[in-house]
Design a protein around this motif. Structure first.
Motif, mmCIF file in Angstrom:
data_model
loop_
_atom_site.group_PDB
_atom_site.id
_atom_site.type_symbol
_atom_site.label_atom_id
_atom_site.label_comp_id
_atom_site.label_asym_id
_atom_site.label_seq_id
_atom_site.Cartn_x
_atom_site.Cartn_y
_atom_site.Cartn_z
ATOM 1 N N SER A 1 0.735 -1.225 0.133
ATOM 2 C CA SER A 1 -0.105 -0.102 0.125
ATOM 3 C C SER A 1 0.936 1.169 0.047
ATOM 4 N N TYR A 2 1.864 1.114 0.806
ATOM 5 C CA TYR A 2 2.936 2.299 0.887
ATOM 6 C C TYR A 2 3.776 2.531 -0.335
ATOM 7 N N ILE A 3 4.165 1.307 -0.841
ATOM 8 C CA ILE A 3 4.827 1.386 -2.260
ATOM 9 C C ILE A 3 4.130 1.779 -3.518
ATOM 10 N N MET A 4 2.771 1.592 -3.454
ATOM 11 C CA MET A 4 1.765 2.042 -4.420
ATOM 12 C C MET A 4 1.594 3.426 -4.425
ATOM 13 N N SER A 5 1.476 3.894 -3.245
ATOM 14 C CA SER A 5 1.122 5.459 -2.782
ATOM 15 C C SER A 5 1.874 6.343 -3.666
ATOM 16 N N MET B 1 -3.496 8.883 3.644
ATOM 17 C CA MET B 1 -3.888 10.222 3.452
ATOM 18 C C MET B 1 -3.799 10.337 1.925
ATOM 19 N N CYS B 2 -2.545 10.247 1.220
ATOM 20 C CA CYS B 2 -2.479 10.767 -0.116
ATOM 21 C C CYS B 2 -3.359 9.914 -1.114
ATOM 22 N N PRO B 3 -3.201 8.656 -1.043
ATOM 23 C CA PRO B 3 -4.162 8.120 -1.854
ATOM 24 C C PRO B 3 -5.857 8.289 -1.647
ATOM 25 N N PHE C 1 -3.735 5.608 -14.817
ATOM 26 C CA PHE C 1 -2.925 4.919 -14.049
ATOM 27 C C PHE C 1 -3.144 5.335 -12.616
ATOM 28 N N PRO C 2 -3.520 6.358 -12.074
ATOM 29 C CA PRO C 2 -3.775 6.461 -10.467
ATOM 30 C C PRO C 2 -4.865 6.045 -10.109
ATOM 31 N N SER C 3 -6.202 5.848 -10.639
ATOM 32 C CA SER C 3 -7.185 5.042 -10.237
ATOM 33 C C SER C 3 -6.910 3.612 -10.176
ATOM 34 N N PHE C 4 -6.056 2.866 -10.844
ATOM 35 C CA PHE C 4 -5.679 1.412 -10.697
ATOM 36 C C PHE C 4 -4.797 1.350 -9.311
ATOM 37 N N LEU C 5 -4.065 2.495 -9.172
ATOM 38 C CA LEU C 5 -3.083 2.165 -7.962
ATOM 39 C C LEU C 5 -3.875 2.509 -6.717
ATOM 40 N N ILE C 6 -4.836 3.256 -6.735
ATOM 41 C CA ILE C 6 -5.946 3.698 -5.658
ATOM 42 C C ILE C 6 -6.601 2.255 -5.224
ATOM 43 N N CYS C 7 -7.091 1.783 -6.291
ATOM 44 C CA CYS C 7 -7.873 0.742 -6.016
ATOM 45 C C CYS C 7 -6.992 -0.576 -5.231
ATOM 46 N N ALA C 8 -5.898 -0.619 -6.029
ATOM 47 C CA ALA C 8 -5.034 -1.642 -5.602
ATOM 48 C C ALA C 8 -4.505 -1.561 -4.351
ATOM 49 N N ALA C 9 -4.008 -0.374 -3.957
ATOM 50 C CA ALA C 9 -3.443 -0.100 -2.630
ATOM 51 C C ALA C 9 -4.673 -0.167 -1.492
ATOM 52 N N SER C 10 -5.849 0.084 -1.757
ATOM 53 C CA SER C 10 -6.771 0.037 -0.639
ATOM 54 C C SER C 10 -7.390 -1.456 -0.559
ATOM 55 N N PHE C 11 -7.050 -2.197 -1.813
ATOM 56 C CA PHE C 11 -7.573 -3.616 -1.647
ATOM 57 C C PHE C 11 -6.537 -4.376 -0.814
ATOM 58 N N CYS C 12 -5.292 -3.982 -1.124
ATOM 59 C CA CYS C 12 -4.173 -4.850 -0.251
ATOM 60 C C CYS C 12 -4.730 -4.532 1.287
#
Length: 387
Positions: free
Chosen positions: A98-102, A195-197, A258-269
């Motif tokens: 989650s931190y790495i994808m943020s 907070m950032c995502p 691309f950001p929307s995919f990272l937001i969902c992936a980080a939140s999912f993890c």
């Protein structure tokens, strides 16, 4: 207005929107936006996500320092999390994802700052709207969340262990040193995630909601119009206003692809790991501060994921309702006049697919995905518990 002119108008609109997007992005009219008092605009400007962020030396310096700090703090989080000897590597790795994808979220939006500036300008031209007190209150709550997490960690009975982990394994006996270290690093860590995502997800939801409001207003305008008033000129006016909404949707997709995919992936993890930890420790005597910290993280991650799917998933719903209302009104006019109107707008709308926001063409933002995603979270939570 005869048939040939109107059909040429429709074809030119489609060609301009879908075959020459560079002209839309390079147009000076779209590269400006109204500098009104808005917390979202100020935040995007000071974090270097707009073109005007490079206009002044102070904003330029902040936009240069911010990525360096993001990278340094992320490396610090990884090192501090992997230092304990008895650490569960796989669970910790899922947690650190989650931190790495943020961090790439900021870089991806920074790369699209030209399109984001154009989108904000076009959105303001379509409909001028100020931030309500509810939106401002939500934004303030997101900013306060790192302070709440830091305070909960500081009053925890596991404070010595937390301070030792944040100090890379060194034991700190001084109470005040523990409090200062925990508070500062907890605020910094929570600022990176969640907070950032969450702010990026909040911006996406806000933009999607504004576009949905505009599509809904066009649908209501068609609904209130009588079949006799649904003339060729009225239809062309509706299509012209719809074209501007299509322009904004095109820019929104470019910015958040691309950001929307990272937001969902980080939140999912985060949701998977947090649900697994809460279920595993629920039967044990865990203090209130620790449980509140877990539930706060889960609330922010879960709400961010759910809000993105719900708000972005509302776009195809509103667009489909617009098309259906337009088709229904066109058919009623044909029945009233018993002849065609000289423009086949119904065919024009039916030939174009309904817009669906996507994240890297992997996640399609539809509201029907919410239940599927909830099932996936429960499935992967059980897998993490068995590890």
């Amino acid at each position: 207005m005869d048939r040939s002119k109107i059909q040429a108008f429709i074809i030119s609109d489609d060609q301009r929107l879908f075959s020459s997007p560079s002209k839309l992005e390079n147009s000076e009219r779209y590269l400006k936006y109204e500098k009104k008092s808005s917390h979202i605009l100020s935040l995007l400007c000071w974090t270097g996500l707009l073109e005007v962020s490079d206009k002044t030396s102070r904003k330029r310096i902040i936009s240069r320092i911010l990525p360096v700090l993001l990278l340094l703090f992320t490396v610090d989080i990884v090192v501090a999390s992997l230092i304990p000897v008895n650490v569960d590597f796989f669970r910790t790795l899922i947690y650190l994802c989650s931190y790495i994808m943020s961090v790439p979220i900021w870089f991806a939006m920074r790369r699209r700052r030209k399109q984001l500036t154009a989108f904000l300008r076009l959105l303001h031209e379509i409909h001028r709207q100020t931030m309500t007190w509810k939106i401002s209150l939500t934004l303030y709550g997101i900013f306060i969340s790192p302070v709440i997490v830091a305070a909960l960690n500081a009053i925890s009975r596991y404070r010595p262990q937390i301070a030792s982990q944040l100090a890379y394994g060194y034991v700190i006996d001084n109470l005040y040193a523990q409090l200062v270290l925990i508070f500062i690093k907890s605020v910094l860590y929570s600022a990176i995630y969640p907070m950032c995502p969450t702010i990026a997800a909040f911006s996406l939801c806000l933009f999607c909601q504004r576009i949905c409001d505009q599509v809904r207003s066009l649908t209501l305008l068609i609904e209130k119009c009588s079949p006799k008033q649904f003339t060729v000129s009225f239809q062309s006016n509706i299509l012209n206003r719809k074209r501007r909404i299509d322009d904004s949707l095109f820019l929104l997709q470019r910015v958040f692809y691309f950001p929307s995919f990272l937001i969902c992936a980080a939140s999912f993890c985060s949701c998977c790991t947090l649900v697994a930890w809460i279920l595993k420790r629920f039967d044990h005597s865990v203090e209130l501060a620790t449980m509140l910290t877990f539930f706060l993280y889960f609330f922010m991650c879960g709400v961010s994921l759910l809000a993105c799917l719900w708000a972005a998933g509302g776009l195809p719903v509103e667009l489909e309702e617009f098309n259906e209302e337009f088709h229904k009104k066109a058919q009623l006019r044909l029945l009233v006049n018993a002849r065609t109107d000289g423009i086949d707008c119904e065919k024009h709308l039916s030939e174009r697919p309904v817009f669906v926001l996507t994240g890297c063409d992997i996640i399609h933002f539809k509201r029907g995905v919410i239940l599927t995603l909830a099932g996936a979270i429960l499935t992967y939570t059980l897998l993490i518990l068995k590890m």
